[in-house]
Design a protein around this motif. Sequence first.
Motif, PDB file in Angstrom:
ATOM      1  N   ALA A   1       0.833  -1.195   0.000  1.00  0.00           N
ATOM      2  CA  ALA A   1       0.000   0.000   0.000  1.00  0.00           C
ATOM      3  C   ALA A   1       0.876   1.256   0.000  1.00  0.00           C
ATOM      4  CB  ALA A   1      -0.926  -0.004   1.215  1.00  0.00           C
ATOM      5  N   GLU A   2       1.908   1.229   0.821  1.00  0.00           N
ATOM      6  CA  GLU A   2       2.819   2.380   0.887  1.00  0.00           C
ATOM      7  C   GLU A   2       3.495   2.607  -0.454  1.00  0.00           C
ATOM      8  OE1 GLU A   2       5.349   1.208   4.086  1.00  0.00           O
ATOM      9  OE2 GLU A   2       3.688   1.342   5.520  1.00  0.00           O
ATOM     10  N   GLN A   3       3.902   1.499  -1.058  1.00  0.00           N
ATOM     11  CA  GLN A   3       4.559   1.562  -2.356  1.00  0.00           C
ATOM     12  C   GLN A   3       3.647   2.209  -3.407  1.00  0.00           C
ATOM     13  OE1 GLN A   3       7.704   0.533  -2.518  1.00  0.00           O
ATOM     14  NE2 GLN A   3       7.665   1.541  -4.516  1.00  0.00           N
ATOM     15  N   HIS A   4       2.426   1.716  -3.458  1.00  0.00           N
ATOM     16  CA  HIS A   4       1.460   2.281  -4.396  1.00  0.00           C
ATOM     17  C   HIS A   4       1.244   3.756  -4.107  1.00  0.00           C
ATOM     18  CE1 HIS A   4       0.114  -0.953  -6.881  1.00  0.00           C
ATOM     19  NE2 HIS A   4      -0.247  -1.731  -5.873  1.00  0.00           N
ATOM     20  N   PHE A   5       1.154   4.065  -2.832  1.00  0.00           N
ATOM     21  CA  PHE A   5       0.896   5.443  -2.447  1.00  0.00           C
ATOM     22  C   PHE A   5       1.996   6.365  -2.971  1.00  0.00           C
ATOM     23  CE2 PHE A   5       1.260   8.986   0.601  1.00  0.00           C
ATOM     24  CZ  PHE A   5       0.023   9.570   0.369  1.00  0.00           C
ATOM     25  N   LEU A   6       3.251   5.932  -2.810  1.00  0.00           N
ATOM     26  CA  LEU A   6       4.363   6.761  -3.268  1.00  0.00           C
ATOM     27  C   LEU A   6       4.266   7.019  -4.763  1.00  0.00           C
ATOM     28  CD1 LEU A   6       7.347   5.322  -1.192  1.00  0.00           C
ATOM     29  CD2 LEU A   6       6.118   7.499  -0.903  1.00  0.00           C
ATOM     30  N   THR A   7       3.985   5.962  -5.523  1.00  0.00           N
ATOM     31  CA  THR A   7       3.847   6.115  -6.977  1.00  0.00           C
ATOM     32  C   THR A   7       2.704   7.070  -7.313  1.00  0.00           C
ATOM     33  OG1 THR A   7       4.397   3.773  -7.100  1.00  0.00           O
ATOM     34  CG2 THR A   7       3.635   4.822  -9.129  1.00  0.00           C
TER      35      THR A   7
ATOM     36  N   CYS B   1      -4.621  12.987  -2.335  1.00  0.00           N
ATOM     37  CA  CYS B   1      -4.449  11.545  -2.193  1.00  0.00           C
ATOM     38  C   CYS B   1      -4.081  11.220  -0.749  1.00  0.00           C
ATOM     39  CB  CYS B   1      -3.320  11.178  -3.149  1.00  0.00           C
ATOM     40  SG  CYS B   1      -3.075   9.461  -3.382  1.00  0.00           S
ATOM     41  N   GLU B   2      -4.683  10.179  -0.172  1.00  0.00           N
ATOM     42  CA  GLU B   2      -4.402   9.817   1.224  1.00  0.00           C
ATOM     43  C   GLU B   2      -3.987   8.362   1.346  1.00  0.00           C
ATOM     44  OE1 GLU B   2      -4.550  11.796   3.788  1.00  0.00           O
ATOM     45  OE2 GLU B   2      -5.915  13.449   3.257  1.00  0.00           O
ATOM     46  N   LEU B   3      -3.110   8.116   2.317  1.00  0.00           N
ATOM     47  CA  LEU B   3      -2.756   6.731   2.635  1.00  0.00           C
ATOM     48  C   LEU B   3      -3.416   6.358   3.951  1.00  0.00           C
ATOM     49  CD1 LEU B   3      -0.971   4.167   2.159  1.00  0.00           C
ATOM     50  CD2 LEU B   3       0.766   5.294   3.562  1.00  0.00           C
ATOM     51  N   LEU B   4      -4.212   5.313   3.942  1.00  0.00           N
ATOM     52  CA  LEU B   4      -4.879   4.897   5.175  1.00  0.00           C
ATOM     53  C   LEU B   4      -4.540   3.442   5.503  1.00  0.00           C
ATOM     54  CD1 LEU B   4      -6.958   5.697   7.391  1.00  0.00           C
ATOM     55  CD2 LEU B   4      -8.701   4.648   5.949  1.00  0.00           C
ATOM     56  N   THR B   5      -3.780   3.261   6.551  1.00  0.00           N
ATOM     57  CA  THR B   5      -3.487   1.897   7.002  1.00  0.00           C
ATOM     58  C   THR B   5      -3.758   1.830   8.496  1.00  0.00           C
ATOM     59  OG1 THR B   5      -1.183   2.374   7.534  1.00  0.00           O
ATOM     60  CG2 THR B   5      -1.644   1.636   5.295  1.00  0.00           C
ATOM     61  N   SER B   6      -3.871   0.610   9.021  1.00  0.00           N
ATOM     62  CA  SER B   6      -4.250   0.512  10.427  1.00  0.00           C
ATOM     63  C   SER B   6      -3.089   0.826  11.361  1.00  0.00           C
ATOM     64  CB  SER B   6      -4.827  -0.876  10.722  1.00  0.00           C
ATOM     65  OG  SER B   6      -4.120  -1.846  10.025  1.00  0.00           O
ATOM     66  N   SER B   7      -1.885   0.984  10.809  1.00  0.00           N
ATOM     67  CA  SER B   7      -0.777   1.288  11.711  1.00  0.00           C
ATOM     68  C   SER B   7      -0.636   2.794  11.971  1.00  0.00           C
ATOM     69  CB  SER B   7       0.530   0.736  11.137  1.00  0.00           C
ATOM     70  OG  SER B   7       0.830   1.397   9.946  1.00  0.00           O
ATOM     71  N   LEU B   8      -1.452   3.588  11.314  1.00  0.00           N
ATOM     72  CA  LEU B   8      -1.412   5.029  11.599  1.00  0.00           C
ATOM     73  C   LEU B   8      -2.005   5.288  12.976  1.00  0.00           C
ATOM     74  CD1 LEU B   8      -2.701   6.632   8.266  1.00  0.00           C
ATOM     75  CD2 LEU B   8      -0.359   6.623   9.135  1.00  0.00           C
TER      76      LEU B   8
ATOM     77  N   ALA C   1      -7.998   7.397  -2.111  1.00  0.00           N
ATOM     78  CA  ALA C   1      -7.508   6.747  -0.901  1.00  0.00           C
ATOM     79  C   ALA C   1      -6.743   5.498  -1.295  1.00  0.00           C
ATOM     80  CB  ALA C   1      -8.673   6.364   0.005  1.00  0.00           C
ATOM     81  N   VAL C   2      -5.549   5.367  -0.715  1.00  0.00           N
ATOM     82  CA  VAL C   2      -4.768   4.157  -0.924  1.00  0.00           C
ATOM     83  C   VAL C   2      -4.644   3.491   0.430  1.00  0.00           C
ATOM     84  CG1 VAL C   2      -2.529   3.221  -1.642  1.00  0.00           C
ATOM     85  CG2 VAL C   2      -3.464   5.246  -2.785  1.00  0.00           C
ATOM     86  N   GLY C   3      -4.800   2.179   0.482  1.00  0.00           N
ATOM     87  CA  GLY C   3      -4.679   1.542   1.788  1.00  0.00           C
ATOM     88  C   GLY C   3      -4.755   0.037   1.737  1.00  0.00           C
ATOM     89  N   THR C   4      -4.771  -0.522   2.929  1.00  0.00           N
ATOM     90  CA  THR C   4      -4.966  -1.962   3.049  1.00  0.00           C
ATOM     91  C   THR C   4      -6.456  -2.191   3.273  1.00  0.00           C
ATOM     92  OG1 THR C   4      -4.602  -1.763   5.408  1.00  0.00           O
ATOM     93  CG2 THR C   4      -2.702  -2.380   4.066  1.00  0.00           C
ATOM     94  N   HIS C   5      -6.804  -3.384   3.743  1.00  0.00           N
ATOM     95  CA  HIS C   5      -8.226  -3.627   3.960  1.00  0.00           C
ATOM     96  C   HIS C   5      -8.782  -2.760   5.086  1.00  0.00           C
ATOM     97  CE1 HIS C   5      -5.713  -6.771   5.737  1.00  0.00           C
ATOM     98  NE2 HIS C   5      -6.396  -6.515   6.824  1.00  0.00           N
TER      99      HIS C   5
END
Length: 670
Positions: free
Chosen positions: A310-316, A328-335, A355-359
């Motif tokens: 997800a992070e990789q995609h977000f950077l691109t 554009c936002e990155l949303l993962t549960s570790s935030l 939004a880019v993220g995991t499940h």
Amino acid sequence: METLSGVGPKVAERLEKLGLRTVRDIVEHLPRAYLDWDEAASFRDLSAGEEATVRCTLQRIRVRPTRRRNLKLVEGVVVDGAGVRETAIWFNQQYLAKLPPGTELLLHGTRELGGGFRVARHEVGAAGLHTVGLVPEYPATEDVPSYRLRALVDEALPRARFFPDPLPATLLGEERFPLRPDALRAAHRPRERAEAEAARERLAFEELLVLQLGFLHRRRALEEETSAPALGDEGDLVRRYYDALPFTLTPEQRAAIREIHQDLGRERPMQRLLQGDVGSGKTVVALYALLRSVESGHQAALMAPTETLAEQHFLTIEGICRDLRVRCELLTSSLPARQRREIRERLASGEAEIAVGTHALIQEGVQFRSLAVAVVDEQHRFGVEQRRALGRATPHVLHMTATPIPRTLAQTVYGDLDVTEIARPPRGRRPVVTRWVSHERSAEAYTRLRRHLKEGRQAYVVCPLISESETTEARAAEGEAARLRAAELRGLEVGCLHGKLPPAERRALMDAFKSRELDVLVATTVIEVGVDVPNATIMIVQEADRFGLAQLHQLRGRVGRGAEQSYCLLVSRPKEELTDDAKRRLEALVESGDGFALAEVDLELRGEGQLLGTRQSGLPDLRFASLTRDRHLIAKARRWAEDLADGEADVVDPLRREAEWVDADNRGFA
Ligand code: ADP
Ligand code: MG
């Protein structure tokens, strides 16, 4: 079932072990092979090691113990048609010792070097059963031997004509398929092998057609109860996106975009699978879909199976979005919770557009103001559940996978999706040179690695999968990294990447590798996806024989991402210790860099069961069809399913059909 003669509760129970519960089951229990009683040879003509089928009569039979405790020999004295006597040998089939003298047998096996005939398959000619021509051999058990099943089938077959034929007459005529009862008869009692195969194909086709119709029904139901926003024509944003790309799209990418463009213009939610190797340029296509949503005033989401990815995609994506002024936002549960809440608020208000993220994206009650497009990367890692959760929101969905499977298979395994392929990567990319290095020579692999580093390049070393558990795997990776730092990689800056690292550390590590503070990244398979460092030009995979083919191909995709020639060195245990399959896998990787070609090899090696297992496809068991052998039928079934669903033709509904089966099953003899 118990309407068949000789079938009481006890026999019924034994039949159940074979999965046979009804008369229909019996009739549809097809032979796995046929032995030709007319073609039988004589023992006299056989030289040592020769394989043959011999028709003979049993004189006596006994069990002979051997020194090995779990090995029992059964020895039968038999006489063939020419009067030649021979000893037939079976392994571990003690129940055969009960056969009475005078039993007619058809034995298929090999003449042993030291005399005797080792039986691989056999048929018993029980009283009243025909023993001429092709005789079917059924999947059987000790309790219910093949000849017993033959008798049951003989009795049950006439009832097959009560069973409904789900195929419409037009189809039967056009494809020249036999009627169902005729097909069943031919499969069980063929005059020639070709007739049996044609019959099986008809039954397999029917099965695949019902499957495809089921998919189609499911799709149409979804389409009826849901709709997605139909996006208008391409606008300014997408045009600026094209302009901003530092390359021109390949024809394959353009074709994929055309298909997606058409999908997005409809209210029917897109359900498309984009298949393409690592590096084939899928992300560029996915981004097109995301931006189309944004320029039409909606939002878009991209979901990845892991945080790293997800992070990789977000950077691109963020890089491009910044130029295009898309939020554009990155949303993962570790935030941190607060940050997550803020992002959720921006998604709900529509302030954030992509939004880019995991499940985490679908789990935490994320509300979009208006989500029109969702891209799901590597969906087989998302369970079926998550896919459904997405579907309820009814955006257009594009699934991506970098482990392509052959198209016809994709149409079955992902039967409710349309399939688009990017079969060729952008031109100008040099294929990764792959070498198979035996363990004894692994020092040479590290010498080569050092040479690359001296030229300013970077490297990966992949550790074998020690265990299913991430913890032990992490420990093993750390241990191996420490060992390498003291030995092969002494004096180099070595980082260790594994799934147990906290996200912040992992990110720091990746940043350090990207900025060349680290020379070598020792890693577990977490680098399989989502790591993009073009300066890394060499990868050593330790104990490569322990990885799967698709996995190795994925791993290899981490190198060869820049302009320099890249290498992948697969170090294996000594070749003598490897299984044939492991050798085939490694050879295939050395020979080919084409994911679709490798998928074929993988399929051949692992079989379709494996394939289906990993896809969590929820496919029913297939009785007649084989997904590998019957691919031409899959394509045909898909075409017919569409024709039939569009037209008025009356195909027996699979559910209604069940009722008719039961009805037919309960009827007596005709
Ligand atoms: P995938 O997602 O299929 O693994 P990517 O979309 O990440 O592939 O593309 C891999 C690399 O190829 C990226 O660096 C990307 O910028 C580049 N690339 C994509 N399309 C083209 C193209 N048409 N011509 C040249 N390079 C391309
Ligand atoms: Mg990618």
